[in-house]
Structures are given as C-alpha cells and as structure tokens.
Design a protein around this motif. Structure first.
Motif: not given
Length: 729
Positions: A259-272
């Motif tokens: 959901e937080a597609g403009n939260d860099v930390s959330a995206l880093v976690a998702a991609f990892e």
C-alpha cells in the motif's frame, strides 16, 4: 507505454530550453540543492554515480535522497518539461529497486519507460537533470546507447513483461553462465491496459522461474482509468491486496501488495522479500502520480497554483490527494491547471509538463487541428447517434479537451492504451452502421498494423482515422511519424488524404464521416493525416505561401456547407477556417476527393508538394521565378493513395522536370511512385518523358533532431531543391 502524453509535446520529450532568461520558475525558485554541483558533494544526489552508491547509503539517508530527487524533478520540469508526474510517483520505488537489486546483472525493464528519469539519475546520469546545460544529454526513455543499465529503447507500451520473459528464458536455458540474475519488469502508469501486457502475464505464468513484475498502480492511464479490470484493482487496493477476484492470481501468478508505494523503507522490504525468488511474482505497489507537489490547488475550486515550494511535512514527503470523480463516464479529474504547472494525483495534466518557456505560446498543430476536428463533429452528435470519437488514451495532446469530452458523453470513448483494440472496435461500430473516428499519434498507430489490414480494410469498414504527428518532427526515435505514409498509403482499400489547409482538412473530415448510405460517401476506410507544423505556420503567416497566399479556389461544386465551429470546443472560430467547406468533399464523390489540385500552371518545372511539404513547393517556385525567371507549375496532390494520371500526363507537354517533395520516408514512399509512373509509361518521344527528382527522408531512425536540421539533412529546403533543379538545366 508510449510516451503517451496526456498533454503537450507528448512523446518527443525533446523540448529543451537554453539561456538563463528562459529559465523562470513560475511556481517556486529552483532550490539550491539542485543547481549544478561542479564538484560540490554536499548533496546526496550529486554523489550518486552508480547503483553501488545507493547501496552504500545508510538506511536513514534513503528518504533524504528521495527528497532531493523529487525536488530535482520539479525544477527540471519547469526548465525542460517532460513526464514529471509519473516519475514523481516512482521516486521511492526506483531508489528501492537499485538499493535491493544489482543492475545491470539484475535486469530491470521499464515499461512506459518515461518512468525512468529517476533510474537514469541513479545510474550515472544525474547531471543531465541537475545541470541545465546538460539537459539534452539523455532521452526521455530508456536507451542502451546511454547506459548498460538500460535494457531496451522503449517509448511505446505494454511490452516489459514480454521482454522480461525473453530475458528470463535465455537465463534459464543457459544457466549460471548467462550473466543474468533477477529479471524485473516495471509496468504501470496505464500500460497494464495494453493487450500485449496480458499476453506477457499469460506467458510468464506458464514459463515459471525467477521473474518479478512490479506493477506501479497510480490509479491512472493517461486520462483516467478505463476498462473492467480497474474495479477489481480498486478493490485490491481497498482490501490491502486480499480481495477477490485477483486478476494476477487468475493468471496463476504469485502476488504481493504494498500500500505504501511512496515509502522507500516499505518498498525495500518488499523487494528484498522477492529477490532471488524461484517463480514469477507480481509486486503490486500503490503510488501517487505527481507525488510530492502540494496538490491542494488541483481541486475544482482552485483556478491557479500557489507559489509554495514542494513540501515534505509527511514522513514520505507525499500528501494524500482526492481530486478525481470517477462517477462520470469520461472520468473527469476536474483539474483546471495548465500543462505548465506540476500536478499531484490522478490528474491528466500530471502526465506531461510543458516547460515554463512554453507559457503563452499558441497551440501546437496537434491541439490546434484536433480541437478543430472535434468542433466540427460535435454539432452532429444530436442527429447522428452512431457518430463516436475513439481515443486510445492521449486525448489531451491531440486537442480532445476535457470540455469536449464532457459534452460528448457517450459519443466519446477512451479505450486506454489499446490501439489494436481501438481500430478493431471502430470496425465493429462501422459494421453496425455507426460512424467511428479513431484519433491518435502516427507512431502509436503502428501498433494496430494488422487491424488496419484485416478488420478495417479487408472488411471495407467505414472507419475514419485521424493521424496526428505524421511526417518529420523533432520527436525522439520511438515517436517519429516519418513512416506513416509508407504504412497507410499502401494498405489496399484504404484512402489516405493529406490536406494542406484547415479548409481542406475539415472538408476531408466531412467526406470521410458522411453517414452510411450518403451519396458518394467513401466505400471504405479513410485516413486523414492531420496537418503539421509547416502547414499551421503557413496558415498563420500567408507570406509563407507566396504563390497562392493561402487563397485556394474550390474545385467545381454545386453548393457549399458553412463551417460550424464552436468556440467552446477549444477556441477555434469560423474566421480561423476562412470561408466555407466545399461539399465537394461530401457529395462530389471519390473521384473529386482524389483529384490533384494545380495551384499554378507554368512550364519547364512542375513541383508537387505532399502535405506538410506543400509550403516548400510554393516557396521553391517563388525562388525559381525571382532568381531564374522560371514559372513552375505547382501542384497539391491532397492525397497519397493513388496517382492522378491526368495531371501527370498533362505535365509531359512543356515540362522537363517533375519534382516531388514529401516530409516522410522516401524509400517506399509516395514520390517514388511518380518516378515509377513515368518509367513504366515511357513514350517514344523522348522530349515528353520528364526527369523526376524525389526529395524526402532517409530510411532511418532519428532521435530529437530539430525539424530544421532534418530538413537540411534531407535536402528539403528552398536552396537545396532550387540548386538541384537548376543543376539539371
């Protein structure tokens, strides 16, 4: 996607501005952090030379990097223009991709690769966005000639998943020696509506293996979302990714939602979490197009933008926005800001931002003639229920305004980025007795080549095609319209008209869209090449037509039809069109529509100028008269479907040379047909076989070359044509 531009220069992304006087930041001053560093490494972005530098940052520095990138994009948009909205939404996702993955070993394929500005900044090209003197160093799309981190030259849409499948297939076949790690397709900003994207999803699930599909869901196509898939996507967003039906699961694909597609930390976690995954997976990220600009002034009750700089009050620097009402059939976003201001949220004008240097300039040809066509069609809607305008996205860039769409209602359909479907859909409307008009950019129509042959032409469907940005232009190499004549004019059963004035343009439109069963209406599809820059410039300055002054006599006719133009539909007045539209176009039949027009009768030299090259024909004739005393015959062929043998035969008497001018690909184009005609109809009297010289473009891709430079390159100038003519004498 295509470069798709909702507004402005759309696909070219080549509007570079030079000179300090031109660099005015109307909404806010350019922040010091994005001025050329010239060795100053106090700002993070100026220190990023490769993805390795992104990986070396401390976790708490990633948000600051995103803020600097966002500020850079806003200032770049004011000075240079471009696809700022989509890139503002992709800042955090792109930083996270390069934080987690190892490009270029891990292959990142950007769909709608106008979303790649941030990617370029992080792969050694930040100076091209920081330093105004270097703005022209990079294109608006990925390009392997610029960097090993770019996989493909992509300016059209929907193919990233297919391309990624191909990369992954080779990796899996060759094993560890392939040199390819993770394969990531980044799709979204409307490109998922493209049919080929679904073909890619279908293949990805069957192929298996590591393949990561990042779906950038910013709730946008170009001018709002259109299609049945967007309801389920909205329910997925509302449910945090748990709602059914899930179209990705339906293809057999694994699925994750962020959901937080403009939260860099959330995206880093998702991609990892998905890095090195052993099967295809879709990572659905919810982003905000135009994220980071204070979107408050985009509400309907605000007419102008404030002078506040970008604000970072929230943890991510992105504010929520709610400026879309999806209840109307045309999905209006109620945004009244111009293309010059940056826009936040689901707003059509967020797609393309014109630079401040364009403020106050008149409409470009696409908008000018597009508005004119819509104004001519609109009064017919009430009496013609089957008359439908179809835009496969990008309506605003082609003069199909918000106001027109709202008034048109069901007479206007945006199919999304679906050119193949749009043409086939139009053929279905025509088969049922309706009158479809399909309007988009020449290079986008290439995507519907098969539908033009099969559904449209083979079936003799009464489809009218408005072909925008045809011919030479300063566009990038993925959006050049230089090949439209070679494509359309050689399709059996299709008629391609190439008007050289607003008057002829509207006459052609009236004839092409004459209701089914009308006397002398065309029997099949009609393509109208919308006039370009040379024609519009000459209409605004009649001295550029020195032979006729723009005053062209009608062909014989029995009656005339007043121009019906509503200023509310875009500001085109009847005075702009100058006079009446001949119903020769509507009632005098195909023969008259395909007749060439001789605008000046002379001797020795005949100059035939097709479409946008016609003003050059008159200007060359004037130069021959002034400098050499030669009165040339000047001809406007008005179409490129067939040759007017009567005119060509008449030129045998008293003409030693026939000159053809066209602003498109010469090889396989129109001028060579004139040469072939005389070669194939050689007569025994040698003096009656004129020598033919063809002028046009080389068969090549050009990338952001100014139009004037292209004309010089191809000999399409008065001096070069005149020199070639006189050299033969």
């Amino acid at each position: 996607m295509r470069s798709a531009s909702g507004n402005g220069f759309d696909s070219s992304d080549s509007f570079a501005v030079s000179g300090a006087a031109e660099r005015t930041a109307r909404l806010h001053d350019i922040p010091p952090s994005i001025t050329p560093s010239h060795g100053d490494d106090s700002h993070l972005l100026s220190r990023i030379a490769s993805p390795a530098d992104v990986k070396a940052l401390a976790p708490n520095e990633l948000a600051e990097l995103c803020r600097e990138i966002r500020t850079t994009l806003l200032a770049y948009g004011h000075q240079h223009g471009g696809h700022i909205g989509s890139n503002l939404g992709m800042v955090e996702a792109t930083v996270a991709l390069h934080r987690v993955f190892d490009s270029p070993r891990d292959r990142i394929v950007f769909d709608v690769s106008h979303q790649s500005y941030v990617h370029k900044m992080l792969t050694g090209r930040a100076a091209a966005y920081l330093d105004p003197d270097r703005f022209s160093e990079v294109t608006g799309f990925t390009n392997p000639d610029e960097s090993k981190h770019d996989q493909f030259v992509l300016g059209h849409t929907g193919t990233s998943i297919s391309l990624a499948c191909g990369l992954a297939k080779t990796r899996d076949m060759e094993g560890p020696n392939s040199g390819i790690g993770n394969v990531i397709a980044v799709i979204g900003d409307g490109s998922l509506s493209s049919g080929v994207a679904f073909e890619g999803l279908n293949n990805a699930a069957e192929q298996g293996g590591n393949l990561i599909i990042v779906f950038n869901d910013n709730e946008m196509s170009i001018a709002g979302d259109f299609g049945g898939m967007y309801g389920p996507l909205a329910r997925l967003r509302a449910s945090g990714g748990t709602a059914q039906p899930n179209l990705f699961n339906a293809f057999g694909l694994d699925y994750r939602y962020v959901e937080a597609g403009n939260d860099v930390s959330a995206l880093v976690a998702a991609f990892e979490e998905v890095r090195d995954i052993d099967h295809p997976v879709v990572v659905h990220i919810h982003t905000l197009k135009g994220a980071g600009y204070d979107g408050e002034e985009t509400h309907a009750d605000r007419q102008t933008a404030s002078a506040s700089p970008v604000s970072f009050d929230s943890p991510t620097g992105v504010h929520p926005t709610d400026n879309v009402n999806h209840s109307e059939p045309w999905h209006s976003d109620h945004c009244n800001l111009s293309d010059h201001e940056p826009h936040e949220g689901q707003c059509e004008a967020s797609h393309w931002q014109n630079p401040d240097a364009a403020i106050g300039k008149p409409d470009d040809p696409r908008k000018h003639y597009g508005k004119m066509a819509m104004a001519a069609l609109e009064p017919r809607f009430a009496a013609e229920p089957g008359l439908v305008v179809i835009s496969p996205a990008t309506p605003g860039s082609n003069g199909i305004t918000h106001e027109f769409r709202e008034r048109a209602g069901a007479h206007y359909v945006d199919t999304g980025i679906t050119e193949s479907h749009a043409v086939a859909y139009a053929a279905g409307i025509a088969r049922a007795g309706g009158t479809p008009v399909v309007a988009t950019t020449a290079s986008f129509f290439q995507r519907a080549y098969d539908q033009f042959f099969q559904e449209m032409s083979l079936n003799r469907s009464r489809v009218t095609v408005l072909d925008f940005l045809g011919g030479l232009s300063g566009s990038d190499n993925t959006h050049s319209g230089a090949y439209d004549v070679t494509m359309f004019s050689n399709i059996p059963g299709a008629t391609m008209l190439v008007p050289t004035s607003a008057r002829d343009y509207l006459a052609d439109l009236a004839w092409a869209t004459a209701p089914a069963g009308s006397a002398d209406a065309p029997a099949g599809p009609v393509v109208i090449r919308v006039p370009g820059e040379a024609i519009l410039t000459a209409e605004r300055d009649a001295t550029l037509l020195p032979v006729t002054g723009g005053q062209i006599a009608d062909r014989p006719q029995s009656t005339s039809l007043p121009v019906s133009v509503s200023s509310a539909s875009g500001g085109i007045s009847a005075a702009t069109v100058r006079g009446t539209v001949s119903v020769t176009a509507q009632r005098a039949g195909v023969r008259h529509m395909l007749d060439w027009r001789v605008n000046q009768t002379g001797s020795r030299v005949a100059i035939i100028g097709l479409g946008n090259a016609y003003p050059l024909a008159e200007q060359t004739a004037a130069a021959l008269s002034a400098d050499y005393g030669i009165t040339a015959t000047v001809i406007d062929p008005r179409q490129c479907t067939s040759l007017d043998s009567d005119v060509l035969e008449s030129l045998r008497d008293g003409h030693q040379q026939v000159i053809t001018l066209e602003d498109g690909q010469l090889e396989g184009g129109w001028g060579e047909k004139v040469t072939a005609y005389y070669a194939n109809h050689h007569v025994s009297d040698g003096s009656r076989n004129p020598h033919v010289l063809n002028f046009g473009a080389a068969k090549e891709f050009t990338d952001r070359v100014p139009l004037g430079e292209l004309n010089e390159r191809y000999g399409l100038t008065v001096e070069q044509v005149t020199e070639a003519i006189t050299r033969c004498f």
